[in-house]
Design a protein around this motif. Structure first.
Motif, short mmCIF file in Angstrom:
data_model
loop_
_atom_site.label_atom_id
_atom_site.label_comp_id
_atom_site.label_asym_id
_atom_site.label_seq_id
_atom_site.Cartn_x
_atom_site.Cartn_y
_atom_site.Cartn_z
N TYR A 108 1.13 -1.22 -0.38
CA TYR A 108 0.11 0.30 -0.13
C TYR A 108 0.36 1.09 -0.18
CZ TYR A 108 -2.90 -3.98 1.85
OH TYR A 108 -3.52 -5.23 1.72
N THR A 109 1.61 1.50 -1.30
CA THR A 109 2.21 2.66 -1.23
C THR A 109 2.33 4.09 -1.77
OG1 THR A 109 3.16 2.02 -3.93
CG2 THR A 109 4.27 1.06 -1.37
N SER A 110 0.83 4.12 -1.75
CA SER A 110 0.12 5.50 -2.18
C SER A 110 -1.14 5.67 -1.36
CB SER A 110 -1.06 5.03 -3.54
OG SER A 110 0.32 5.29 -5.05
N VAL A 111 -0.97 6.82 -1.26
CA VAL A 111 -2.17 7.68 -0.69
C VAL A 111 -2.73 8.52 -1.20
CG1 VAL A 111 0.10 9.04 0.34
CG2 VAL A 111 -1.88 8.38 2.21
N VAL A 112 -4.18 8.84 -0.51
CA VAL A 112 -5.23 10.13 -0.79
C VAL A 112 -5.70 10.06 0.74
CG1 VAL A 112 -6.38 8.34 -2.20
CG2 VAL A 112 -6.49 10.67 -1.72
N ALA A 113 -6.05 11.82 1.14
CA ALA A 113 -6.28 12.35 1.77
C ALA A 113 -8.03 11.76 1.56
CB ALA A 113 -6.23 13.24 1.98
N THR A 114 -8.31 11.32 2.49
CA THR A 114 -10.46 11.42 2.07
C THR A 114 -11.55 12.26 2.66
OG1 THR A 114 -10.60 9.54 3.77
CG2 THR A 114 -9.93 8.23 1.21
N THR A 169 -10.19 17.97 18.10
CA THR A 169 -10.25 17.08 18.08
C THR A 169 -10.53 17.01 16.36
OG1 THR A 169 -11.88 15.78 18.72
CG2 THR A 169 -10.50 15.77 20.30
N GLN A 170 -9.17 16.35 15.71
CA GLN A 170 -9.59 15.50 14.56
C GLN A 170 -9.35 14.33 14.35
OE1 GLN A 170 -6.21 17.69 11.45
NE2 GLN A 170 -7.34 17.89 10.77
N ARG A 171 -9.73 13.61 13.52
CA ARG A 171 -10.30 12.43 12.90
C ARG A 171 -9.97 12.98 11.03
NH1 ARG A 171 -13.80 12.03 16.88
NH2 ARG A 171 -13.67 9.85 18.19
N TRP A 172 -8.56 12.24 10.97
CA TRP A 172 -8.20 11.87 9.51
C TRP A 172 -8.05 11.10 8.81
CZ3 TRP A 172 -6.71 16.08 6.45
CH2 TRP A 172 -6.26 15.66 5.49
N ARG A 173 -8.48 11.13 7.86
CA ARG A 173 -8.82 9.86 7.27
C ARG A 173 -8.09 9.44 5.72
NH1 ARG A 173 -13.58 8.63 8.24
NH2 ARG A 173 -13.72 7.73 9.30
N THR A 174 -7.60 8.78 5.60
CA THR A 174 -6.65 8.45 4.57
C THR A 174 -6.71 6.79 4.03
OG1 THR A 174 -4.35 7.42 5.29
CG2 THR A 174 -4.99 10.33 5.47
N LEU A 175 -6.24 7.01 2.77
CA LEU A 175 -6.31 5.85 2.42
C LEU A 175 -4.77 5.51 1.64
CD1 LEU A 175 -8.25 3.32 0.62
CD2 LEU A 175 -8.48 4.57 -1.36
N ARG A 176 -4.44 4.47 1.90
CA ARG A 176 -3.33 3.40 1.59
C ARG A 176 -3.47 2.50 0.75
NH1 ARG A 176 1.47 6.65 3.63
NH2 ARG A 176 0.31 8.18 5.36
N PHE A 177 -3.56 2.82 -0.47
CA PHE A 177 -3.75 1.91 -1.61
C PHE A 177 -2.64 1.38 -2.69
CE2 PHE A 177 -4.18 6.33 -3.51
CZ PHE A 177 -3.20 5.53 -4.91
N ARG A 178 -2.26 0.36 -3.38
CA ARG A 178 -1.57 -0.41 -4.13
C ARG A 178 -1.92 0.32 -5.42
NH1 ARG A 178 -3.99 -4.94 -1.85
NH2 ARG A 178 -4.45 -5.63 -3.86
N PRO A 179 -1.08 0.57 -5.91
CA PRO A 179 -1.03 1.59 -7.10
C PRO A 179 -1.24 0.37 -8.69
CG PRO A 179 0.91 1.69 -6.99
CD PRO A 179 0.35 0.93 -5.66
N ALA A 180 -2.42 0.50 -9.65
CA ALA A 180 -2.63 -0.14 -10.53
C ALA A 180 -1.47 -0.32 -11.24
CB ALA A 180 -3.68 0.77 -10.97
N PRO A 181 -1.39 -1.53 -11.41
CA PRO A 181 0.17 -1.79 -12.48
C PRO A 181 -0.01 -0.99 -13.57
CG PRO A 181 -1.77 -3.28 -12.62
CD PRO A 181 -2.16 -1.97 -11.71
N ALA A 182 1.76 -0.30 -13.92
CA ALA A 182 1.35 0.12 -15.31
C ALA A 182 1.51 -0.17 -16.16
CB ALA A 182 2.42 0.17 -15.47
#
Length: 332
Positions: A108-114, A169-182
């Protein structure tokens, strides 16, 4: 089965991920400076927030406050580590780095904030000294998303004052995902076919700003107006910054304005744009400002305060944008 799949299906890996739930990622870290009036002023000027309780002690006291207060949304700004610590981080590894390593191990090497969810318990005043700690609230099971397969990581940041009392307080959610193969490389044809012109990047359209782009399709420059106090605002948003009303309508701008600020963009280059590329903040006659492009003028001929008038760029059948050109010079 690949090595990554072995890791993701290994119960030991799942247990190591679950062990992070409740674990502290970053210990209590105080802000470099206490809450102070100069930074509040810089923030409100940059954000265009004219609420007087942030800068005028008399106006703040008239609302029942003891003096000026800091905007709630500044809470993160007080505890940001700053430029020096960003370019030269302290030695050692914290829990956050360990969690990232473990997620990388699972692919799970890619990340995006949700999303980010704040709860504010009290307003901050000059002299308050904020500190923050962050812990893991949850790590989801593997999910399939439009970006790829990944895990949602939710952390909880707790902001406290100099007395140790929680102020937000702050709830911070990110998605850690596997990048699609090239995709596999496609051999180049001997004769390169003609390609359609590059499209401009698409704007992020949502329920708050859809009216603006729909109006642009009709060559109408619309400005959001509060239905309660008639204040105009741009960029569009769900709530009036003057009176907090959620009711709004729109007015059509005259199309007249002046250059408030501008930059000449040379890099990075995008095939949909001509370079050098003039990007300006135009202040409309109605008082609101918008970021736009200047046309019909060379970069050396642009000046702060230069009168401009509205023009339209029909970039493609699905995208029309307001641009501005120099206003015609009136004959003496």
């Amino acid at each position: 089965m690949t090595g990554r799949e072995d890791i993701r299906q290994d119960t030991g890996y799942e247990e190591r991920l679950r062990a992070f739930t409740g674990r502290e990622l970053r210990p209590l870290t105080p802000a470099q400076d206490p809450v102070n009036q100069p930074m509040i002023r810089h923030w409100t000027e940059a954000m265009g927030d004219t609420n007087p309780v942030y800068t005028d002690a008399g106006a703040a006291r008239a609302t029942g406050r003891g003096g000026v207060v800091a905007p709630a949304s500044m809470i993160q700004a007080w505890t940001m580590r700053g430029y020096a610590a960003t370019v030269s981080p302290p030695a050692g590894r914290d829990g956050f780095a360990e969690l990232v390593d473990l997620l990388d191990e699972g692919g799970y090497t890619s990340v995006v904030a949700t999303d980010s969810e704040f709860t504010f318990l009290r307003e901050l005043e000059p002299g308050d000294h904020v500190a923050v700690r962050e812990s893991v609230e949850s790590i989801s099971a593997e999910k399939r998303t439009g970006l790829g397969t990944g895990r949602f990581v939710t952390t909880l940041k707790t902001y406290t004052d100099q007395h140790g009392e929680t102020v937000a307080t702050q709830r911070w959610r990110t998605l850690r995902f596997r990048p699609a193969p090239a995709p596999a490389p496609v051999p180049e044809p001997v004769e390169e076919p003609s390609r359609p012109p590059a499209l401009r990047p698409r704007p992020a359209i949502n329920r708050d700003n859809a009216f603006f782009f729909e109006g642009a399709q009709e060559h109408r420059l619309l400005v959001q107006r509060c239905a309660a106090c008639s204040a105009l605002r741009h960029p569009p948003g769900p709530c009036c910054p003057e009176c907090n009303s959620l009711e709004w309508d729109t007015v059509q701008a005259s199309g007249r304005g002046h250059v408030y600020s501008y930059v000449v963009n040379h890099h990075p280059r995008h095939p949909a744009f001509d370079f050098p590329h003039l990007v300006a903040v135009v202040e409309l006659a109605e008082g609101t400002r918008l970021i736009t492009n200047l046309t019909g003028v060379a970069p050396d001929d642009v000046a702060i305060g230069m009168p401009v008038v509205l023009d339209w760029l029909d970039a493609d059948p699905d995208l029309t944008l307001p641009v501005f050109r120099p206003a015609p010079t009136e004959a003496p």
